[in-house]
Design an enzyme around this catalytic site. Structure first.
Site, PDB file in Angstrom:
ATOM      1  N   ASN A 155       9.993  -8.718  11.080  1.00  0.00           N
ATOM      2  CA  ASN A 155       9.723  -8.685   9.647  1.00  0.00           C
ATOM      3  C   ASN A 155      11.077  -8.627   8.948  1.00  0.00           C
ATOM      4  OD1 ASN A 155       8.899  -8.194   7.054  1.00  0.00           O
ATOM      5  ND2 ASN A 155       7.648  -6.406   7.540  1.00  0.00           N
ATOM      6  N   LYS A 188      13.102  -5.709  10.678  1.00  0.00           N
ATOM      7  CA  LYS A 188      12.334  -4.778  11.505  1.00  0.00           C
ATOM      8  C   LYS A 188      11.859  -5.530  12.737  1.00  0.00           C
ATOM      9  CE  LYS A 188      10.748  -2.023   7.642  1.00  0.00           C
ATOM     10  NZ  LYS A 188       9.939  -2.284   6.470  1.00  0.00           N
ATOM     11  N   LEU A 219      -2.514   1.473  -0.162  1.00  0.00           N
ATOM     12  CA  LEU A 219      -1.678   2.212  -1.106  1.00  0.00           C
ATOM     13  C   LEU A 219      -0.410   2.681  -0.406  1.00  0.00           C
ATOM     14  CD1 LEU A 219      -4.531   4.383  -2.716  1.00  0.00           C
ATOM     15  CD2 LEU A 219      -3.754   2.085  -3.374  1.00  0.00           C
ATOM     16  N   ASN A 227       4.200   1.758  -0.604  1.00  0.00           N
ATOM     17  CA  ASN A 227       5.241   1.469  -1.580  1.00  0.00           C
ATOM     18  C   ASN A 227       4.835   0.228  -2.395  1.00  0.00           C
ATOM     19  OD1 ASN A 227       7.678   1.914  -2.828  1.00  0.00           O
ATOM     20  ND2 ASN A 227       8.631   0.332  -1.562  1.00  0.00           N
ATOM     21  N   ARG A 236       7.421  -1.589  -8.839  1.00  0.00           N
ATOM     22  CA  ARG A 236       6.851  -2.783  -9.493  1.00  0.00           C
ATOM     23  C   ARG A 236       5.779  -2.365 -10.500  1.00  0.00           C
ATOM     24  NH1 ARG A 236       5.218  -5.861  -4.117  1.00  0.00           N
ATOM     25  NH2 ARG A 236       6.307  -4.202  -3.028  1.00  0.00           N
ATOM     26  N   ASP A 265       9.097   7.222  -4.744  1.00  0.00           N
ATOM     27  CA  ASP A 265       8.461   7.719  -3.522  1.00  0.00           C
ATOM     28  C   ASP A 265       7.395   8.749  -3.882  1.00  0.00           C
ATOM     29  OD1 ASP A 265       9.451   7.985  -0.304  1.00  0.00           O
ATOM     30  OD2 ASP A 265       8.154   9.556  -1.123  1.00  0.00           O
ATOM     31  N   GLY A 268       0.852   4.169   3.504  1.00  0.00           N
ATOM     32  CA  GLY A 268       1.510   5.475   3.391  1.00  0.00           C
ATOM     33  C   GLY A 268       0.801   6.495   2.517  1.00  0.00           C
ATOM     34  N   GLY A 270      -2.331   6.109   1.055  1.00  0.00           N
ATOM     35  CA  GLY A 270      -3.762   6.143   1.394  1.00  0.00           C
ATOM     36  C   GLY A 270      -4.042   6.926   2.668  1.00  0.00           C
ATOM     37  N   GLU A 271      -3.115   6.850   3.636  1.00  0.00           N
ATOM     38  CA  GLU A 271      -3.343   7.530   4.923  1.00  0.00           C
ATOM     39  C   GLU A 271      -2.949   8.998   4.877  1.00  0.00           C
ATOM     40  OE1 GLU A 271      -1.299   5.303   8.019  1.00  0.00           O
ATOM     41  OE2 GLU A 271      -2.073   3.432   7.185  1.00  0.00           O
ATOM     42  N   GLU A 294      -0.055  -3.753  10.630  1.00  0.00           N
ATOM     43  CA  GLU A 294       0.231  -5.173  10.408  1.00  0.00           C
ATOM     44  C   GLU A 294       0.965  -5.790  11.599  1.00  0.00           C
ATOM     45  OE1 GLU A 294       1.801  -3.442   6.892  1.00  0.00           O
ATOM     46  OE2 GLU A 294       1.160  -5.145   5.687  1.00  0.00           O
TER      47      GLU A 294
HETATM   48  P1  AMP Z   1       4.292   2.465   3.056  1.00  0.00           P
HETATM   49  O1  AMP Z   1       4.852   1.429   2.138  1.00  0.00           O
HETATM   50  O2  AMP Z   1       2.920   2.144   3.565  1.00  0.00           O
HETATM   51  O3  AMP Z   1       5.242   2.886   4.158  1.00  0.00           O
HETATM   52  O4  AMP Z   1       4.097   3.794   2.160  1.00  0.00           O
HETATM   53  C1  AMP Z   1       5.172   4.448   1.560  1.00  0.00           C
HETATM   54  C2  AMP Z   1       4.640   5.411   0.500  1.00  0.00           C
HETATM   55  O5  AMP Z   1       3.769   6.367   1.133  1.00  0.00           O
HETATM   56  C3  AMP Z   1       5.754   6.202  -0.176  1.00  0.00           C
HETATM   57  O6  AMP Z   1       5.501   6.289  -1.566  1.00  0.00           O
HETATM   58  C4  AMP Z   1       5.611   7.557   0.469  1.00  0.00           C
HETATM   59  O7  AMP Z   1       6.054   8.600  -0.364  1.00  0.00           O
HETATM   60  C5  AMP Z   1       4.107   7.658   0.672  1.00  0.00           C
HETATM   61  N1  AMP Z   1       3.795   8.707   1.641  1.00  0.00           N
HETATM   62  C6  AMP Z   1       4.114   8.741   2.949  1.00  0.00           C
HETATM   63  N2  AMP Z   1       3.706   9.921   3.493  1.00  0.00           N
HETATM   64  C7  AMP Z   1       3.137  10.625   2.497  1.00  0.00           C
HETATM   65  C8  AMP Z   1       2.526  11.915   2.397  1.00  0.00           C
HETATM   66  N3  AMP Z   1       2.434  12.716   3.454  1.00  0.00           N
HETATM   67  N4  AMP Z   1       2.038  12.309   1.199  1.00  0.00           N
HETATM   68  C9  AMP Z   1       2.144  11.498   0.125  1.00  0.00           C
HETATM   69  N5  AMP Z   1       2.696  10.287   0.142  1.00  0.00           N
HETATM   70  C10 AMP Z   1       3.186   9.852   1.305  1.00  0.00           C
END
Ligand code: AMP
Length: 393
Positions: A10, A17, A206, A208, A238, A280, A325, A327-328, A376
């Site tokens: 990626n 990555k 949900l 970044n 964004r 973040d 990130g 959502g999980e 992914e």
């Molecule tokens: P991703 O793009 O899927 O890697 O997600 C990144 C986003 O997930 C960032 O805004 C992180 O702050 C958020 N994130 C990751 N872990 C947590 C958590 N434990 N609680 C809240 N947000 C999180």
């Protein structure tokens, strides 16, 4: 199944990555960051143990393509005697015609390069390592997996903008993104959420980057991202959906040029722009700043509104799936979104939500809610292997 290793790649503007897959198992993963400035590599084995990564200081790569070439010998050393089968690439744009992954050929690359104006910040960076690998190791098969492909099932009425009709033929239409994530979720629904696999589901990716996808029987029928990955929900930096007249106004009143508009909408907006604190989500949740709280409120409001809109496109809702990130991991945000969707029949089970599900709705809830981690890269590894098997037949 063919034995051997698939390398999943990626490439971004300054990062690359990589993950090595044997079947569905990750043997190794890592990334090169700071490409073009001060590149550094980090890597871990399949168990998460840090590996001694190659030192790129002697000939620091200036592009993701150079990074891949610098990395290939090291990756080969880590195959443990297994054959390297292929490289599988994440490519943001497959355009209106590619509805599935493709084996890379020179003609395909020309086709994909012609789509660069549709995704100038991503497509050229995705393609440059493919070109480089083609020249360096011409016998090694490569597969391009598109973020747009999964959405090609979206009906024409949901793909067009109400612009002059000929614009759609020029490619100015809704494509949708995060398709590999949605495809992965759709692929595991029969096992993880059998009640939803054939139903009407909104998947909330949900992270970044953030978007929603309406699944009907596992196929995409609507999504919040559009012509670009700028549309829809507010994201880390964004803006998501805005009235295009805002751009016209800023150009007229502030003299903003293309670069200025691009910087504003892609890098200075979203959660960062609203909060003034961070892009973040963890920082926002930890912050006492009222603007950070407000940014979170806006995010929840827009996600819930988007789910309502996609439920309308689906003609009802059987369930919501949270992934990526935020959502999980962010139970409080899932709770706030489910609360705002209670009118759609979502009843949250607070204990299950705190324990990250996978089912987080109460028994008897009219619409179910789930947390399902996305993957992914695994989707790319599976597609790559499947395409190789098809072409070998
Ligand atoms: P991703 O793009 O899927 O890697 O997600 C990144 C986003 O997930 C960032 O805004 C992180 O702050 C958020 N994130 C990751 N872990 C947590 C958590 N434990 N609680 C809240 N947000 C999180």
């Amino acid at each position: 199944m063919t034995a051997g290793v698939v390398v999943v790649l990626n490439a971004g503007s300054s990062s690359l990555k990589f993950s090595l897959y044997e079947g569905d198992a990750v043997l190794l993963s890592g990334q090169v960051d700071g490409i073009g400035v001060r590149p550094g590599v980090t890597a871990r084995d399949g168990a998460g143990t840090k590996l001694t990564a190659p030192d790129l200081a002697a000939g620091p790569p200036g592009t993701p393509a150079e990074a891949l070439l610098a990395l290939l010998p090291w990756l080969r050393e880590h195959l443990g005697g297994r054959p390297l089968l292929a490289l599988g690439h994440r490519v943001v744009h497959g355009g209106p015609n590619h509805d599935r992954p493709c084996l890379v050929t020179a003609a395909l690359l020309d086709d994909l390069a012609a789509l660069s104006p549709l995704a100038p910040l991503h497509q050229p960076h995705n393609l440059s390592p493919i070109h480089a690998a083609m020249e360096r190791t011409p016998g090694l098969p490569q597969v391009a997996c598109f973020d747009t492909a999964f959405h090609r099932t979206i009906p024409e009425v949901a793909q067009v903008y109400a612009l002059p009709f000929e614009m759609a033929a020029r490619g100015i239409r809704r494509y949708g993104f995060h398709g590999l994530s949605y495809e992965y979720i759709a692929s595991v629904l029969p096992e993880v959420a059998p009640g939803l696999a054939t139903g009407r589901v909104v998947v909330a990716h949900l992270g970044n980057g953030a978007s929603l996808c309406a699944l009907q029987g596992g196929r995409s029928v609507a999504t919040t991202m559009g012509f670009s990955a700028l549309d829809g929900l507010p994201m880390g930096t964004r803006c998501g959906e805005i009235d295009p007249a805002v751009v016209l106004h800023l150009m007229r009143e502030d003299g903003l040029d293309i670069a200025g508009v691009e910087a504003l909408l892609y890098r200075r907006s979203g959660l960062l722009g609203l909060s003034g604190v961070s892009s973040d989500f963890r920082d926002l949740l930890a912050s006492e700043d009222p603007r950070a709280r407000f940014a979170i409120k806006v995010f929840v409001y827009r996600v819930a509104r988007g789910i309502g809109s996609l439920a309308a496109a689906l003609g009802g809702l059987d369930g919501i799936v949270f992934t990526a990130g935020i959502g999980e991991n962010a139970a409080s945000i899932r709770a706030a979104i489910c609360e705002a969707c209670s009118w759609l029949g979502v009843e949250l089970d607070a204990v299950a939500n705190a324990a990250t599900g996978p089912v987080i709705s109460r028994a008897g809830s009219r619409a179910a809610a789930y947390v399902i981690p996305t993957d992914e890269n695994l989707m790319i590894a599976r597609h790559t292997r499947a395409l190789l098997a098809d072409t070998a037949e």
